[in-house]
Scaffold this motif. Sequence first.
Motif, short mmCIF file in Angstrom:
data_model
loop_
_atom_site.label_atom_id
_atom_site.label_comp_id
_atom_site.label_asym_id
_atom_site.label_seq_id
_atom_site.Cartn_x
_atom_site.Cartn_y
_atom_site.Cartn_z
N THR A 183 0.83 -1.21 0.00
CA THR A 183 0.00 0.00 0.00
C THR A 183 0.86 1.26 0.00
O THR A 183 0.49 2.27 -0.58
CB THR A 183 -0.97 0.05 1.20
N THR A 206 3.00 1.17 -3.80
CA THR A 206 2.32 1.07 -5.09
C THR A 206 1.43 2.27 -5.33
O THR A 206 0.45 2.49 -4.60
CB THR A 206 1.48 -0.23 -5.14
N HIS A 207 1.76 3.06 -6.36
CA HIS A 207 1.00 4.26 -6.67
C HIS A 207 0.37 4.22 -8.06
O HIS A 207 -0.73 4.69 -8.27
CB HIS A 207 1.90 5.49 -6.53
N ASN A 227 -2.78 1.45 -8.34
CA ASN A 227 -3.51 1.52 -7.09
C ASN A 227 -4.81 2.26 -7.37
O ASN A 227 -4.79 3.40 -7.83
CB ASN A 227 -2.67 2.25 -6.04
N THR A 228 -5.95 1.63 -7.12
CA THR A 228 -7.23 2.21 -7.54
C THR A 228 -7.66 3.42 -6.74
O THR A 228 -8.45 4.23 -7.23
CB THR A 228 -8.34 1.15 -7.46
N THR A 259 -3.62 4.12 1.81
CA THR A 259 -2.56 3.36 2.47
C THR A 259 -3.06 2.90 3.83
O THR A 259 -3.84 3.61 4.48
CB THR A 259 -1.28 4.19 2.65
N THR A 262 -6.14 -6.74 -2.28
CA THR A 262 -7.50 -6.24 -2.45
C THR A 262 -8.21 -6.20 -1.10
O THR A 262 -8.13 -7.15 -0.33
CB THR A 262 -8.31 -7.16 -3.40
N LEU A 316 -10.00 -1.06 -2.11
CA LEU A 316 -8.63 -0.96 -2.59
C LEU A 316 -8.31 -2.16 -3.48
O LEU A 316 -8.63 -3.29 -3.14
CB LEU A 316 -7.65 -0.96 -1.40
N LEU A 346 -4.80 -3.13 -5.76
CA LEU A 346 -3.51 -2.67 -6.26
C LEU A 346 -2.69 -3.86 -6.76
O LEU A 346 -2.85 -4.98 -6.30
CB LEU A 346 -2.74 -1.89 -5.19
N ASN A 396 -2.74 6.25 -12.33
CA ASN A 396 -3.35 4.94 -12.12
C ASN A 396 -4.47 4.64 -13.13
O ASN A 396 -5.36 3.85 -12.85
CB ASN A 396 -3.88 4.81 -10.69
#
Length: 356
Positions: free
Chosen positions: A211, A214-215, A218-219, A223, A258, A271, A273, A312
């Motif tokens: 979290t 990952t940018h 990432n939906t 974080t 997820t 989330l 990612l 994203n």
Amino acid sequence: MIGLKPEIAENKQSDKKAIKCVVWDLDNTLWNGVLLEDDRVCLQDNAIAIIKTLDSRGILQSIASKNDYAKAMAKLQDFGLSEYFIYPQINWNSKAHSIQEIAKSINISTDAIAFIDDQLFELEEVRFSLPEILCINVTDLEQLLDLPEMNPRFITEDSKNRRLMYLSDINRKKAEEKFVGSQEEFLATLNMHFTISFAKEEDLQRAEELTVRTHQLNTTGYTYSYDELDRFRQSENHKLLIASLEDKYGSYGKIGLTLVECQENLWTIKLLLMSCRVMSRGVGTVMLNYITKLAKENNVRLCAEFVSNNRNRMMYIAYKFAGFKESDKKGELVILENDLNQIQPFPEYMKVQIID
């Protein structure tokens, strides 16, 4: 940042994001001397220890040096260090251009890069062109390992193996460039094995790391701390899923996370990612297909939250491919919903294993 003192570093940099890659100059930086003038150069004091420590923390390393590529790589090999530097840029281009090429190759943003050099001109050129880069004068090299950006909260197995995973990626890319056929045909040659499981306590350090790091894929950009993720893991109203991937070249590690909030008649994906290293493997869609299937089996509506951060968009596209459509918007927050009428099968080129 040039000539950074320890106390200043702590105050000014503690709120900055973690560094994912350290880029080294060579002459009078990694080693003392100028290689093209005298090939009897010697490494900086503690250079090997610093390189190996960064590597053990999961921080990648590369090179941006104005030098002769063959001579420089041969010297790095002599020192036993060549394997520590991925996508080295040893040429006569500007350092800023070389750093951009490294970021592009690794698929990270430039604000996650630190650059070390001995020349003020080079440092200033990078700072002017890429002000988000953390620039460090080689005179401050001894302070490097103490900077907060260089000290991740957790060092997971994935962290320790990160460089080796990227080296495997390089081999995959070379194979893909040589392959004659469609993308799907190439993926079928990889013998991919994708695993989805409910997160366990031993997964939480890596989950937090995902979290934070990952940018791009990432939906929402949310974080979560270790403790928050642990509460979700144990909550009856949430599902915390973690995904891993491996193929014939080796393991990608745990690359996806997820979080689903489960109400009586509505599930919401808070989330989703995926590591940037698996962007082209279709794993985001596989995860969504599994969640849509699970939602239909439980006879609930399925929504998802999405917040654009200008990097994203691939995740928005993944939602679209999985059958999600916009149903509402609240400021920057977009709500998507899947009517669960067309659940796609898992791709034939990938073996998918679900571990309850």
